[in-house]
Design a protein around this motif. Sequence first.
Motif, PDB file in Angstrom:
ATOM      1  N   PRO A  10       0.823  -1.215   0.000  1.00  0.00           N
ATOM      2  CA  PRO A  10       0.000   0.000   0.000  1.00  0.00           C
ATOM      3  C   PRO A  10       0.860   1.271   0.000  1.00  0.00           C
ATOM      4  O   PRO A  10       1.976   1.277   0.529  1.00  0.00           O
ATOM      5  CB  PRO A  10      -0.808  -0.102   1.292  1.00  0.00           C
ATOM      6  CG  PRO A  10      -0.696  -1.522   1.731  1.00  0.00           C
ATOM      7  CD  PRO A  10       0.574  -2.056   1.157  1.00  0.00           C
ATOM      8  N   LEU A  11       0.327   2.342  -0.582  1.00  0.00           N
ATOM      9  CA  LEU A  11       1.058   3.612  -0.647  1.00  0.00           C
ATOM     10  C   LEU A  11       1.464   4.112   0.731  1.00  0.00           C
ATOM     11  O   LEU A  11       2.575   4.604   0.901  1.00  0.00           O
ATOM     12  CB  LEU A  11       0.217   4.680  -1.350  1.00  0.00           C
ATOM     13  CG  LEU A  11       0.193   4.643  -2.862  1.00  0.00           C
ATOM     14  CD1 LEU A  11      -0.699   5.751  -3.405  1.00  0.00           C
ATOM     15  CD2 LEU A  11       1.582   4.756  -3.439  1.00  0.00           C
ATOM     16  N   TYR A  12       0.572   3.991   1.717  1.00  0.00           N
ATOM     17  CA  TYR A  12       0.917   4.489   3.050  1.00  0.00           C
ATOM     18  C   TYR A  12       2.116   3.740   3.628  1.00  0.00           C
ATOM     19  O   TYR A  12       2.955   4.330   4.307  1.00  0.00           O
ATOM     20  CB  TYR A  12      -0.287   4.436   4.004  1.00  0.00           C
ATOM     21  CG  TYR A  12      -0.783   3.052   4.339  1.00  0.00           C
ATOM     22  CD1 TYR A  12      -0.219   2.320   5.375  1.00  0.00           C
ATOM     23  CD2 TYR A  12      -1.826   2.478   3.622  1.00  0.00           C
ATOM     24  CE1 TYR A  12      -0.678   1.047   5.687  1.00  0.00           C
ATOM     25  CE2 TYR A  12      -2.284   1.206   3.921  1.00  0.00           C
ATOM     26  CZ  TYR A  12      -1.711   0.501   4.954  1.00  0.00           C
ATOM     27  OH  TYR A  12      -2.151  -0.760   5.266  1.00  0.00           O
ATOM     28  N   GLN A  13       2.241   2.437   3.307  1.00  0.00           N
ATOM     29  CA  GLN A  13       3.388   1.667   3.784  1.00  0.00           C
ATOM     30  C   GLN A  13       4.652   2.077   3.026  1.00  0.00           C
ATOM     31  O   GLN A  13       5.730   2.153   3.612  1.00  0.00           O
ATOM     32  CB  GLN A  13       3.142   0.162   3.634  1.00  0.00           C
ATOM     33  CG  GLN A  13       4.234  -0.691   4.243  1.00  0.00           C
ATOM     34  CD  GLN A  13       4.371  -0.477   5.748  1.00  0.00           C
ATOM     35  OE1 GLN A  13       3.415  -0.669   6.483  1.00  0.00           O
ATOM     36  NE2 GLN A  13       5.548  -0.077   6.197  1.00  0.00           N
ATOM     37  N   THR A  37       1.975  16.688   6.490  1.00  0.00           N
ATOM     38  CA  THR A  37       1.175  15.814   5.634  1.00  0.00           C
ATOM     39  C   THR A  37       0.651  16.583   4.424  1.00  0.00           C
ATOM     40  O   THR A  37       0.615  16.051   3.319  1.00  0.00           O
ATOM     41  CB  THR A  37      -0.002  15.188   6.405  1.00  0.00           C
ATOM     42  OG1 THR A  37      -0.766  16.219   7.010  1.00  0.00           O
ATOM     43  CG2 THR A  37       0.489  14.238   7.473  1.00  0.00           C
ATOM     44  N   SER A  41       1.574  15.575   0.704  1.00  0.00           N
ATOM     45  CA  SER A  41       0.477  15.163  -0.182  1.00  0.00           C
ATOM     46  C   SER A  41       0.437  16.031  -1.442  1.00  0.00           C
ATOM     47  O   SER A  41       0.182  15.517  -2.534  1.00  0.00           O
ATOM     48  CB  SER A  41      -0.865  15.199   0.546  1.00  0.00           C
ATOM     49  OG  SER A  41      -1.235  16.525   0.866  1.00  0.00           O
ATOM     50  N   ILE A  46      -0.829  12.857  -3.707  1.00  0.00           N
ATOM     51  CA  ILE A  46      -1.624  11.782  -3.115  1.00  0.00           C
ATOM     52  C   ILE A  46      -2.450  12.346  -1.970  1.00  0.00           C
ATOM     53  O   ILE A  46      -2.195  13.448  -1.475  1.00  0.00           O
ATOM     54  CB  ILE A  46      -0.746  10.597  -2.638  1.00  0.00           C
ATOM     55  CG1 ILE A  46       0.319  11.058  -1.655  1.00  0.00           C
ATOM     56  CG2 ILE A  46      -0.101   9.884  -3.798  1.00  0.00           C
ATOM     57  CD1 ILE A  46       1.169   9.929  -1.096  1.00  0.00           C
ATOM     58  N   ASN A  47      -3.414  11.602  -1.543  1.00  0.00           N
ATOM     59  CA  ASN A  47      -4.349  12.016  -0.504  1.00  0.00           C
ATOM     60  C   ASN A  47      -3.625  12.263   0.828  1.00  0.00           C
ATOM     61  O   ASN A  47      -2.813  11.440   1.245  1.00  0.00           O
ATOM     62  CB  ASN A  47      -5.395  10.912  -0.341  1.00  0.00           C
ATOM     63  CG  ASN A  47      -6.534  11.318   0.543  1.00  0.00           C
ATOM     64  OD1 ASN A  47      -6.344  11.784   1.652  1.00  0.00           O
ATOM     65  ND2 ASN A  47      -7.744  11.111   0.042  1.00  0.00           N
ATOM     66  N   THR A  50      -3.626   9.412   3.276  1.00  0.00           N
ATOM     67  CA  THR A  50      -2.668   8.348   2.976  1.00  0.00           C
ATOM     68  C   THR A  50      -1.304   8.682   3.573  1.00  0.00           C
ATOM     69  O   THR A  50      -0.656   7.830   4.184  1.00  0.00           O
ATOM     70  CB  THR A  50      -2.544   8.151   1.447  1.00  0.00           C
ATOM     71  OG1 THR A  50      -3.840   7.856   0.916  1.00  0.00           O
ATOM     72  CG2 THR A  50      -1.576   7.041   1.097  1.00  0.00           C
ATOM     73  N   VAL A  51      -0.887   9.937   3.417  1.00  0.00           N
ATOM     74  CA  VAL A  51       0.387  10.382   3.986  1.00  0.00           C
ATOM     75  C   VAL A  51       0.339  10.262   5.511  1.00  0.00           C
ATOM     76  O   VAL A  51       1.274   9.746   6.133  1.00  0.00           O
ATOM     77  CB  VAL A  51       0.703  11.837   3.570  1.00  0.00           C
ATOM     78  CG1 VAL A  51       1.964  12.340   4.274  1.00  0.00           C
ATOM     79  CG2 VAL A  51       0.862  11.942   2.054  1.00  0.00           C
ATOM     80  N   LYS A  53      -1.487   8.335   7.364  1.00  0.00           N
ATOM     81  CA  LYS A  53      -1.473   6.930   7.772  1.00  0.00           C
ATOM     82  C   LYS A  53      -0.047   6.387   7.766  1.00  0.00           C
ATOM     83  O   LYS A  53       0.356   5.665   8.685  1.00  0.00           O
ATOM     84  CB  LYS A  53      -2.380   6.106   6.848  1.00  0.00           C
ATOM     85  CG  LYS A  53      -2.647   4.707   7.332  1.00  0.00           C
ATOM     86  CD  LYS A  53      -3.730   4.032   6.506  1.00  0.00           C
ATOM     87  CE  LYS A  53      -4.035   2.647   7.029  1.00  0.00           C
ATOM     88  NZ  LYS A  53      -5.109   1.990   6.269  1.00  0.00           N
ATOM     89  N   GLY A  54       0.730   6.741   6.765  1.00  0.00           N
ATOM     90  CA  GLY A  54       2.130   6.328   6.705  1.00  0.00           C
ATOM     91  C   GLY A  54       2.949   6.931   7.833  1.00  0.00           C
ATOM     92  O   GLY A  54       3.772   6.255   8.462  1.00  0.00           O
TER      93      GLY A  54
END
Length: 127
Positions: A10-13, A37, A41, A46-47, A50-51, A53-54
């Motif tokens: 996943p992108l966040y990972q 973030t 982003s 990207i959302n 998502t950032v 979450k990572g």
Amino acid sequence: MNFDFNDSTPLYQQIADQLEEMIFSGGFDEGSQVPSTTQLSQQLHINPATVLKGMNILVNKGLLEKRRGLGMFVKKGAQQKIMEQRKESFYNDYVKSLLVEAGKLGITKQHLLDLIERGENDGSINS
């Protein structure tokens, strides 16, 4: 930062992994602020969720800390923590399986040490 949108990770990972690598390699010094973030982003297209979450993965690992109203900062001792985690992963991912295979082949501890030394001396290992 580079992302592989075809990767099953996943992108966040991928964000967490790349930020961790940057901390480890000194791209972000301990105590320094990482980009927000919103900044990441926008820069990465990207959302923001998502950032975030990572980044929260790194907060939970004890590598980043949130400072209310200021942003995210690299915690003191983060590089050492990453080093210790990677050493443990190296042991679990490589050393254990090496020892299992060596046992199957009847390779003794001394022979294994000789093989490691051979690898160091023949130039196949860059130390």
